[in-house]
Design a protein around this motif. Structure first.
Motif, PDB file in Angstrom:
ATOM      1  N   VAL A  32       2.624   6.175  -0.726  1.00  0.00           N
ATOM      2  CA  VAL A  32       3.187   4.910  -1.199  1.00  0.00           C
ATOM      3  C   VAL A  32       2.244   3.783  -0.793  1.00  0.00           C
ATOM      4  CG1 VAL A  32       5.173   3.356  -1.105  1.00  0.00           C
ATOM      5  CG2 VAL A  32       5.520   5.840  -0.953  1.00  0.00           C
ATOM      6  N   ARG A  33       1.922   2.908  -1.734  1.00  0.00           N
ATOM      7  CA  ARG A  33       1.086   1.743  -1.437  1.00  0.00           C
ATOM      8  C   ARG A  33       1.849   0.731  -0.606  1.00  0.00           C
ATOM      9  NH1 ARG A  33      -1.517  -0.205  -7.030  1.00  0.00           N
ATOM     10  NH2 ARG A  33       0.291  -1.533  -6.832  1.00  0.00           N
ATOM     11  N   SER A  34       1.105  -0.213  -0.030  1.00  0.00           N
ATOM     12  CA  SER A  34       1.739  -1.238   0.807  1.00  0.00           C
ATOM     13  C   SER A  34       2.712  -2.103   0.012  1.00  0.00           C
ATOM     14  CB  SER A  34       0.668  -2.110   1.471  1.00  0.00           C
ATOM     15  OG  SER A  34      -0.194  -2.660   0.494  1.00  0.00           O
ATOM     16  N   ASP A  35       2.546  -2.176  -1.311  1.00  0.00           N
ATOM     17  CA  ASP A  35       3.484  -2.959  -2.124  1.00  0.00           C
ATOM     18  C   ASP A  35       4.718  -2.149  -2.522  1.00  0.00           C
ATOM     19  OD1 ASP A  35       2.574  -1.253  -4.077  1.00  0.00           O
ATOM     20  OD2 ASP A  35       1.676  -2.802  -5.334  1.00  0.00           O
ATOM     21  N   GLY A  36       4.819  -0.919  -2.028  1.00  0.00           N
ATOM     22  CA  GLY A  36       5.991  -0.106  -2.287  1.00  0.00           C
ATOM     23  C   GLY A  36       5.877   0.825  -3.473  1.00  0.00           C
ATOM     24  N   ARG A  37       4.768   0.764  -4.217  1.00  0.00           N
ATOM     25  CA  ARG A  37       4.616   1.618  -5.393  1.00  0.00           C
ATOM     26  C   ARG A  37       4.174   3.020  -4.978  1.00  0.00           C
ATOM     27  NH1 ARG A  37      -0.119   1.003  -9.552  1.00  0.00           N
ATOM     28  NH2 ARG A  37       0.225   2.853 -10.808  1.00  0.00           N
ATOM     29  N   THR A  38       4.874   4.009  -5.472  1.00  0.00           N
ATOM     30  CA  THR A  38       4.499   5.400  -5.188  1.00  0.00           C
ATOM     31  C   THR A  38       3.317   5.771  -6.079  1.00  0.00           C
ATOM     32  OG1 THR A  38       6.742   5.975  -4.553  1.00  0.00           O
ATOM     33  CG2 THR A  38       5.288   7.793  -5.197  1.00  0.00           C
ATOM     34  N   VAL A  39       2.234   6.225  -5.458  1.00  0.00           N
ATOM     35  CA  VAL A  39       1.039   6.580  -6.222  1.00  0.00           C
ATOM     36  C   VAL A  39       0.861   8.090  -6.322  1.00  0.00           C
ATOM     37  CG1 VAL A  39      -0.149   4.415  -5.766  1.00  0.00           C
ATOM     38  CG2 VAL A  39      -0.425   6.319  -4.161  1.00  0.00           C
ATOM     39  N   GLY A  56      -6.973   0.289   0.320  1.00  0.00           N
ATOM     40  CA  GLY A  56      -5.675  -0.325   0.585  1.00  0.00           C
ATOM     41  C   GLY A  56      -5.001   0.355   1.758  1.00  0.00           C
ATOM     42  N   ILE A  57      -3.774  -0.032   2.005  1.00  0.00           N
ATOM     43  CA  ILE A  57      -2.967   0.547   3.072  1.00  0.00           C
ATOM     44  C   ILE A  57      -1.915   1.436   2.417  1.00  0.00           C
ATOM     45  CG2 ILE A  57      -1.370   0.061   4.969  1.00  0.00           C
ATOM     46  CD1 ILE A  57      -2.815  -2.685   5.220  1.00  0.00           C
TER      47      ILE A  57
END
Length: 71
Positions: A32-39, A56-57
């Motif tokens: 999951v990206r730091s913005d909450g989007r599951t990648v 990114g984080i």
């Protein structure tokens, strides 16, 4: 009394612009990206898995344990 089996080996590390995951057994992997989007969300096979991801984080969840990784 029999000893509990050791937990499966899990290693997660960033290298060469990719996230590397080593698991000693098949596992459910969620990234999951730091913005909450599951990648990424899938089962992985035992051994090495490489995910090419932008910098990114990321919160990497495997076997119900979450790791914070900076790429």
């Amino acid at each position: 009394s029999p000893e509990a089996p050791p937990p499966p080996v899990v290693r997660i590390w960033p290298a060469d612009g990719a996230l590397h995951v080593y698991s000693g057994e098949a596992a459910a992997l969620t990234v999951v990206r730091s913005d909450g989007r599951t990648v990424y969300a899938a089962s992985i096979a035992p051994g090495d898995t490489r995910l090419a991801l932008p910098s990114g984080i990321y919160m990497v969840r495997i076997n119900n344990i979450t790791y914070k990784i900076v790429l």
